[in-house]
Design an enzyme around this catalytic site. Sequence first.
Site, PDB file in Angstrom:
ATOM      1  N   GLU A  53       0.878  -1.160   0.000  1.00 33.19           N
ATOM      2  CA  GLU A  53       0.000   0.000   0.000  1.00 33.19           C
ATOM      3  C   GLU A  53       0.923   1.219   0.000  1.00 33.19           C
ATOM      4  OE1 GLU A  53      -2.649   0.205   3.341  1.00 33.19           O
ATOM      5  OE2 GLU A  53      -3.525   2.077   2.612  1.00 33.19           O
ATOM      6  N   ARG A 279       5.108 -12.755   9.790  1.00 33.02           N
ATOM      7  CA  ARG A 279       5.732 -11.439   9.616  1.00 33.02           C
ATOM      8  C   ARG A 279       7.143 -11.473  10.163  1.00 33.02           C
ATOM      9  NH1 ARG A 279       2.161  -7.100   9.017  1.00 33.02           N
ATOM     10  NH2 ARG A 279       3.643  -5.548   9.714  1.00 33.02           N
ATOM     11  N   LYS A 289       4.616   1.012   8.999  1.00 30.90           N
ATOM     12  CA  LYS A 289       4.767   2.274   8.286  1.00 30.90           C
ATOM     13  C   LYS A 289       4.190   3.448   9.068  1.00 30.90           C
ATOM     14  CE  LYS A 289       3.118   0.252   4.725  1.00 30.90           C
ATOM     15  NZ  LYS A 289       2.352  -0.018   3.522  1.00 30.90           N
TER      16      LYS A 289
HETATM   17  P1  ATP Z   1       2.730  -1.805   7.756  1.00 33.18           P
HETATM   18  O1  ATP Z   1       2.141  -2.359   9.010  1.00 33.18           O
HETATM   19  O2  ATP Z   1       4.163  -1.467   7.876  1.00 33.18           O
HETATM   20  O3  ATP Z   1       1.923  -0.691   7.162  1.00 33.18           O
HETATM   21  P2  ATP Z   1       1.516  -3.462   5.860  1.00 33.18           P
HETATM   22  O4  ATP Z   1       1.367  -4.926   5.928  1.00 33.18           O
HETATM   23  O5  ATP Z   1       0.286  -2.674   6.087  1.00 33.18           O
HETATM   24  O6  ATP Z   1       2.693  -3.038   6.773  1.00 33.18           O
HETATM   25  P3  ATP Z   1       1.680  -3.307   3.038  1.00 33.18           P
HETATM   26  O7  ATP Z   1       2.173  -2.211   2.190  1.00 33.18           O
HETATM   27  O8  ATP Z   1       0.245  -3.622   3.010  1.00 33.18           O
HETATM   28  O9  ATP Z   1       2.135  -2.988   4.505  1.00 33.18           O
HETATM   29  O10 ATP Z   1       2.554  -4.595   2.800  1.00 33.18           O
HETATM   30  C1  ATP Z   1       2.899  -5.128   1.554  1.00 33.18           C
HETATM   31  C2  ATP Z   1       3.252  -6.573   1.737  1.00 33.18           C
HETATM   32  O11 ATP Z   1       4.339  -6.709   2.624  1.00 33.18           O
HETATM   33  C3  ATP Z   1       2.088  -7.347   2.321  1.00 33.18           C
HETATM   34  O12 ATP Z   1       1.950  -8.568   1.627  1.00 33.18           O
HETATM   35  C4  ATP Z   1       2.497  -7.576   3.739  1.00 33.18           C
HETATM   36  O13 ATP Z   1       1.948  -8.765   4.231  1.00 33.18           O
HETATM   37  C5  ATP Z   1       4.026  -7.622   3.638  1.00 33.18           C
HETATM   38  N1  ATP Z   1       4.633  -7.225   4.893  1.00 33.18           N
HETATM   39  C6  ATP Z   1       4.442  -6.078   5.571  1.00 33.18           C
HETATM   40  N2  ATP Z   1       5.124  -6.083   6.725  1.00 33.18           N
HETATM   41  C7  ATP Z   1       5.788  -7.261   6.772  1.00 33.18           C
HETATM   42  C8  ATP Z   1       6.653  -7.867   7.712  1.00 33.18           C
HETATM   43  N3  ATP Z   1       6.998  -7.253   8.846  1.00 33.18           N
HETATM   44  N4  ATP Z   1       7.145  -9.098   7.426  1.00 33.18           N
HETATM   45  C9  ATP Z   1       6.813  -9.712   6.279  1.00 33.18           C
HETATM   46  N5  ATP Z   1       6.003  -9.202   5.363  1.00 33.18           N
HETATM   47  C10 ATP Z   1       5.479  -7.991   5.592  1.00 33.18           C
HETATM   48 MG    MG Z   2      -1.422  -2.994   4.816  1.00 35.32          MG
END
Ligand code: ATP
Ligand code: MG
Length: 763
Positions: A53, A279, A289
């Site tokens: 995102e 994760r 983020k």
């Molecule tokens: P954040 O909590 O930092 O906003 P998010 O999961 O909302 O993380 P996205 O941009 O939606 O961020 O993530 C893109 C991809 O990266 C998704 O498939 C998510 O599952 C993966 N991802 C995000 N954080 C992690 C993590 N700590 N370990 C492994 N994969 C991750």
């Molecule tokens: Mg997300």
Amino acid sequence: MSAPDPSRATAPVRTPSSGAAAQQPVDFIRQKVLDDNRSGRHGGRVMTRFPPEPNGYPHIGHAKSICLNFGLAAEFGGVCNLRFDDTNPLTEDMEYVAAIKEAVRWLGFDWAEREYYASDYFEQLYAWAEQLILQGDAYVCFLSEDAFRERRGTVQGPGSASPYRDVPPEENLALLRRMKAGDYDDGHCVLRAKIDMASPNMKMRDPPMYRIKKASHYRRGDAWCIYPMYDYAHGLSDAIEGVTHSLCTLEFENNRELYDWYVNKVGFERPPEQTEFARLNVTHVIVSKRYLRRLVEEGRVDGWDDPRMPTLAGLRRRGVPPEAIRAFVERVGVARTNSMVEYSLLEHSVRDTLHTLAPRRLVVEQPLLVQIEGNSGPRTLDAPDFPAELNQPGSRALAVSDALYIEASDYDADPPKGWKRLAPGRVARLRHAGLVRCLGEITDEQGKLTAIRCERVEDGPEAKGAGTLHWVDAATAIDVELRLYDQLFAVEQPGVERDLLEDLQPDSKRVVVGKAEASLAAPAAGARFQFERLGFFAVDPDSAPGRPVFNRIVALKDGFVKAAPKAARPEPAKPSPAPAAPVAPEPPAVVAAMEALGVSASVARVLVAQPARRAWVEAAVAAGAGAAEAANLAVGELGRVPAERLPISPAEAAEGLQAVAEGRLPRGLLRQAIVEISEQHANGVEGPGLGATLARLGAEAAAAPSLQEAVEAVLAAHPAEAARLAAGDDKLVGFFLGQLKRQTGGKADASEARRLLTAPRPA
Ligand code: ATP
Ligand code: MG
């Protein structure tokens, strides 16, 4: 961010084709792909996607997802799409799109022309929404947010139907069109899927599909005022692109049923499948983020690419090579158990990579002048760039004269026992430049030390045991700015005990001006060096001609762990779930026999490849566990623990699994206990065992409402604050965590609570 691409100077990315897949450790996801290819489930195709995102810069956690998605596709001769999951107009921005693309490329991956945006599918998604309405699978609901929440029911009890649930499809169609036309205000109504208000899975209780947001979208402008929810948009975007394996993190496990429901209802015959993995969490590091954004917006760091940030832009600017991040991610492995990886494992990967990449140089952080008597005169040495044992080419000229700088801490007028460096009368070795003996001190009128006097000595018995010091020639030295970084956060889990900002380390950035050998006057942008005895350093983009600025990437020793001692700490072991051996051309009979017992073929193949893990499963089955359950436990929850050292005995596991099968023990509790024990094990702690852990967790669970319920309760009790939180005001997270802490007597798992509080809420 203007750092050049340092990866140009380093090893190319390994991009094996399908045949090389067997060289990877076989984790459960790779095993599933192998199985799908064998069964022809997706016609032998492999297509993954990385779906960020664009609401912040990507971080080290995303690196895991990037390496997994792109790496897996490359290993199996497939492709990986870069898809921006841009369904929330309020938080997304082109700056983040650019940062994500740059980070993926820097890590060494390529999406070719497959750069996609969920927002490009809005028309198609909307058409399907009308289709679902006409099928009787969706309806427009006008319940208020509170009424919506009330009627959702609880984890223990079913929800109740919305009064709008049985409105005929034609009327609903008209209502959806009015929503789309902007006839209603934000939050006035939502489009909901019509599924099952009594489902044990809360996600299936008529979840929202579309909400009204009269906001401009960074790509679609004002074309839309209704936006699809993540669950609706995500699976269908996968399906539109023809993704075969949709990999996401464990918190989406409960969303899988909904993912399948949407792609099936819309009518995809060979829909993608979602598989969840753990994760990546790293001690002392925030991987979220929205919290990273807060650090930037409140000026606690110097931007998203501050070298202390765990963003890929920050790590890159700091000088961490992309191959070190890939190696780190590979070491962590892929499993289904969320756990905390020690920061030192990342540092270990960085040192390991830089050891052979970074030429050695001499730099002094805190100079002390040395006057060498006896006038040996200036000369020039040819100093090798790498230690002899590395057998690598390269050298540079190094001037030596009778005035040198050494590190002030390498001299002690009154040295402690065992001192091997300089002190009056003592001999020490200068790197590449022979031996000196300290004759005495030179002081100013106030008696303050200004220099030490030394004389040269020949190599001989006197040199025995002498330490080797780094030094810089005073006549030709240049000034360099050294930025010395420490952990950004002082505690292992920032923001858990109190507000995140209170956990910041006070002196995480120190700047000193040191003396460097003249060869460092004009280093190439992004170049990395080892400054002998000090650490690995990289050229920062703030460098000016004649005045280079260096970031300390990592110290040479694990100073960090020394400062915070743990139990016995061996060199970080490779906690990959499986040995790097190829999957043996296994006796198909064994797999078939396991399958007959209900074990999935993927899991069975992992067990065939790992005899120790299989023996554990067999022992658990002999002790009364179901074969499929024991096998899933061994490969899933315990997948990260080396097979030879599983921290739970087969008998204990059998007992736990039996209790789950008989409904005496919630499965989630068993998982929680196993996670806890695996984590203790990984940290070298001998825990109290499964029985005792379960008993404790069980008692805690019985005494407390579920975390989800507790979260719902505190939100309901403070509607005004809840509304601000829902609108994205992160400052309220701390407020609600405090409330939760009070309500649960401090027992709430703060990081899980934080996740629940910040999860997107309906309407
Ligand atoms: P954040 O909590 O930092 O906003 P998010 O999961 O909302 O993380 P996205 O941009 O939606 O961020 O993530 C893109 C991809 O990266 C998704 O498939 C998510 O599952 C993966 N991802 C995000 N954080 C992690 C993590 N700590 N370990 C492994 N994969 C991750
Ligand atoms: Mg997300």
